[in-house]
Motif scaffolding. Structure first.
Motif, PDB file in Angstrom:
ATOM      1  N   TYR A   1      13.247  -4.442  -6.466  1.00  0.00           N
ATOM      2  CA  TYR A   1      13.517  -5.638  -5.661  1.00  0.00           C
ATOM      3  C   TYR A   1      13.544  -5.337  -4.164  1.00  0.00           C
ATOM      4  CZ  TYR A   1      14.564  -7.730 -10.127  1.00  0.00           C
ATOM      5  OH  TYR A   1      14.473  -8.186 -11.413  1.00  0.00           O
ATOM      6  N   GLY A   2      13.250  -4.091  -3.801  1.00  0.00           N
ATOM      7  CA  GLY A   2      13.219  -3.685  -2.400  1.00  0.00           C
ATOM      8  C   GLY A   2      11.870  -3.064  -2.079  1.00  0.00           C
ATOM      9  N   LYS A   3      11.860  -1.738  -1.890  1.00  0.00           N
ATOM     10  CA  LYS A   3      10.633  -1.037  -1.506  1.00  0.00           C
ATOM     11  C   LYS A   3       9.573  -1.022  -2.596  1.00  0.00           C
ATOM     12  CE  LYS A   3      12.915   2.699  -0.195  1.00  0.00           C
ATOM     13  NZ  LYS A   3      13.151   4.059   0.313  1.00  0.00           N
ATOM     14  N   GLY A   4       9.926  -1.321  -3.852  1.00  0.00           N
ATOM     15  CA  GLY A   4       8.983  -1.240  -4.956  1.00  0.00           C
ATOM     16  C   GLY A   4       8.195  -2.502  -5.255  1.00  0.00           C
ATOM     17  N   TRP A   5       8.229  -3.478  -4.362  1.00  0.00           N
ATOM     18  CA  TRP A   5       7.446  -4.700  -4.603  1.00  0.00           C
ATOM     19  C   TRP A   5       5.958  -4.352  -4.637  1.00  0.00           C
ATOM     20  CZ3 TRP A   5       3.898  -6.513  -1.016  1.00  0.00           C
ATOM     21  CH2 TRP A   5       3.968  -5.972   0.264  1.00  0.00           C
ATOM     22  N   MET A   6       5.172  -5.102  -5.407  1.00  0.00           N
ATOM     23  CA  MET A   6       3.749  -4.802  -5.558  1.00  0.00           C
ATOM     24  C   MET A   6       2.857  -5.741  -4.760  1.00  0.00           C
ATOM     25  SD  MET A   6       3.405  -3.620  -9.489  1.00  0.00           S
ATOM     26  CE  MET A   6       4.842  -4.212 -10.317  1.00  0.00           C
ATOM     27  N   VAL A   7       3.023  -7.047  -4.958  1.00  0.00           N
ATOM     28  CA  VAL A   7       2.208  -8.024  -4.232  1.00  0.00           C
ATOM     29  C   VAL A   7       3.075  -9.206  -3.819  1.00  0.00           C
ATOM     30  CG1 VAL A   7       0.040  -7.448  -5.417  1.00  0.00           C
ATOM     31  CG2 VAL A   7       1.470  -9.261  -6.325  1.00  0.00           C
ATOM     32  N   GLN A   8       2.656  -9.873  -2.773  1.00  0.00           N
ATOM     33  CA  GLN A   8       3.274 -11.134  -2.380  1.00  0.00           C
ATOM     34  C   GLN A   8       2.238 -12.218  -2.633  1.00  0.00           C
ATOM     35  OE1 GLN A   8       4.601 -10.841   1.673  1.00  0.00           O
ATOM     36  NE2 GLN A   8       6.171  -9.344   1.175  1.00  0.00           N
ATOM     37  N   ILE A   9       2.686 -13.319  -3.226  1.00  0.00           N
ATOM     38  CA  ILE A   9       1.784 -14.416  -3.576  1.00  0.00           C
ATOM     39  C   ILE A   9       2.254 -15.700  -2.905  1.00  0.00           C
ATOM     40  CG2 ILE A   9       0.897 -15.839  -5.476  1.00  0.00           C
ATOM     41  CD1 ILE A   9       1.272 -13.386  -7.297  1.00  0.00           C
ATOM     42  N   GLU A  10       1.341 -16.330  -2.185  1.00  0.00           N
ATOM     43  CA  GLU A  10       1.603 -17.669  -1.647  1.00  0.00           C
ATOM     44  C   GLU A  10       1.307 -18.640  -2.777  1.00  0.00           C
ATOM     45  OE1 GLU A  10      -0.699 -20.581   1.375  1.00  0.00           O
ATOM     46  OE2 GLU A  10      -0.204 -18.600   2.182  1.00  0.00           O
ATOM     47  N   LEU A  11       2.311 -19.382  -3.193  1.00  0.00           N
ATOM     48  CA  LEU A  11       2.158 -20.268  -4.341  1.00  0.00           C
ATOM     49  C   LEU A  11       1.135 -21.361  -4.082  1.00  0.00           C
ATOM     50  CD1 LEU A  11       5.875 -20.674  -5.422  1.00  0.00           C
ATOM     51  CD2 LEU A  11       4.135 -19.229  -6.475  1.00  0.00           C
TER      52      LEU A  11
ATOM     53  N   SER B   1       0.819  -1.218   0.000  1.00  0.00           N
ATOM     54  CA  SER B   1       0.000   0.000   0.000  1.00  0.00           C
ATOM     55  C   SER B   1       0.850   1.265   0.000  1.00  0.00           C
ATOM     56  CB  SER B   1      -0.949  -0.005   1.194  1.00  0.00           C
ATOM     57  OG  SER B   1      -0.215  -0.061   2.401  1.00  0.00           O
ATOM     58  N   GLU B   2       2.124   1.155   0.339  1.00  0.00           N
ATOM     59  CA  GLU B   2       3.029   2.314   0.324  1.00  0.00           C
ATOM     60  C   GLU B   2       3.214   2.877  -1.088  1.00  0.00           C
ATOM     61  OE1 GLU B   2       4.749   3.843   2.944  1.00  0.00           O
ATOM     62  OE2 GLU B   2       3.501   2.643   4.288  1.00  0.00           O
ATOM     63  N   LEU B   3       2.980   2.049  -2.103  1.00  0.00           N
ATOM     64  CA  LEU B   3       3.174   2.497  -3.488  1.00  0.00           C
ATOM     65  C   LEU B   3       2.184   3.591  -3.885  1.00  0.00           C
ATOM     66  CD1 LEU B   3       3.973  -0.818  -5.359  1.00  0.00           C
ATOM     67  CD2 LEU B   3       5.562   0.950  -4.593  1.00  0.00           C
ATOM     68  N   ALA B   4       1.056   3.679  -3.208  1.00  0.00           N
ATOM     69  CA  ALA B   4       0.091   4.743  -3.510  1.00  0.00           C
ATOM     70  C   ALA B   4       0.726   6.117  -3.290  1.00  0.00           C
ATOM     71  CB  ALA B   4      -1.155   4.588  -2.649  1.00  0.00           C
ATOM     72  N   ASP B   5       1.563   6.225  -2.284  1.00  0.00           N
ATOM     73  CA  ASP B   5       2.244   7.490  -1.985  1.00  0.00           C
ATOM     74  C   ASP B   5       3.633   7.588  -2.605  1.00  0.00           C
ATOM     75  OD1 ASP B   5       0.100   8.427  -0.412  1.00  0.00           O
ATOM     76  OD2 ASP B   5       0.869   7.359   1.348  1.00  0.00           O
ATOM     77  N   HIS B   6       4.189   6.448  -3.024  1.00  0.00           N
ATOM     78  CA  HIS B   6       5.555   6.424  -3.564  1.00  0.00           C
ATOM     79  C   HIS B   6       5.647   5.550  -4.815  1.00  0.00           C
ATOM     80  CE1 HIS B   6       6.917   8.330   0.140  1.00  0.00           C
ATOM     81  NE2 HIS B   6       6.190   7.441   0.794  1.00  0.00           N
ATOM     82  N   PRO B   7       4.914   5.864  -5.873  1.00  0.00           N
ATOM     83  CA  PRO B   7       4.937   5.002  -7.068  1.00  0.00           C
ATOM     84  C   PRO B   7       6.313   4.921  -7.728  1.00  0.00           C
ATOM     85  CG  PRO B   7       3.834   7.075  -7.546  1.00  0.00           C
ATOM     86  CD  PRO B   7       4.063   7.033  -6.065  1.00  0.00           C
TER      87      PRO B   7
END
Length: 77
Positions: free
Chosen positions: A46-56, A32-38
């Protein structure tokens, strides 16, 4: 989510585009941080810019999935 199916959208000044899931599974976190820091998507993917985490799901990691090094070789041609 299902591999190859949309799991979100990326909005820019000119367009909105879907991004696709690379694997079957369940979304367990959204950055949700990407809304303020796209800009983090381009600055630190590969750090703060991740979008989603998926459980395989039960299929696990697709054989066609590349790590960062393999992808760099792929786009270099």
């Amino acid at each position: 989510v299902s591999a190859g199916s949309p799991c979100g959208e990326i909005e820019s000044v000119k367009a909105t585009s879907e991004f696709l899931s690379v694997a079957d599974g369940k979304v367990t976190a959204v950055n949700s941080e990407l809304a303020d820091h796209p800009e983090w998507i381009n600055q630190d993917a590969y750090g703060k810019g991740w979008m989603v985490q998926i459980e395989l799901g039960s299929a696990g990691v697709p054989a066609t999935l590349m790590d960062a090094e393999a992808y760099a070789r792929h786009v270099a041609g």
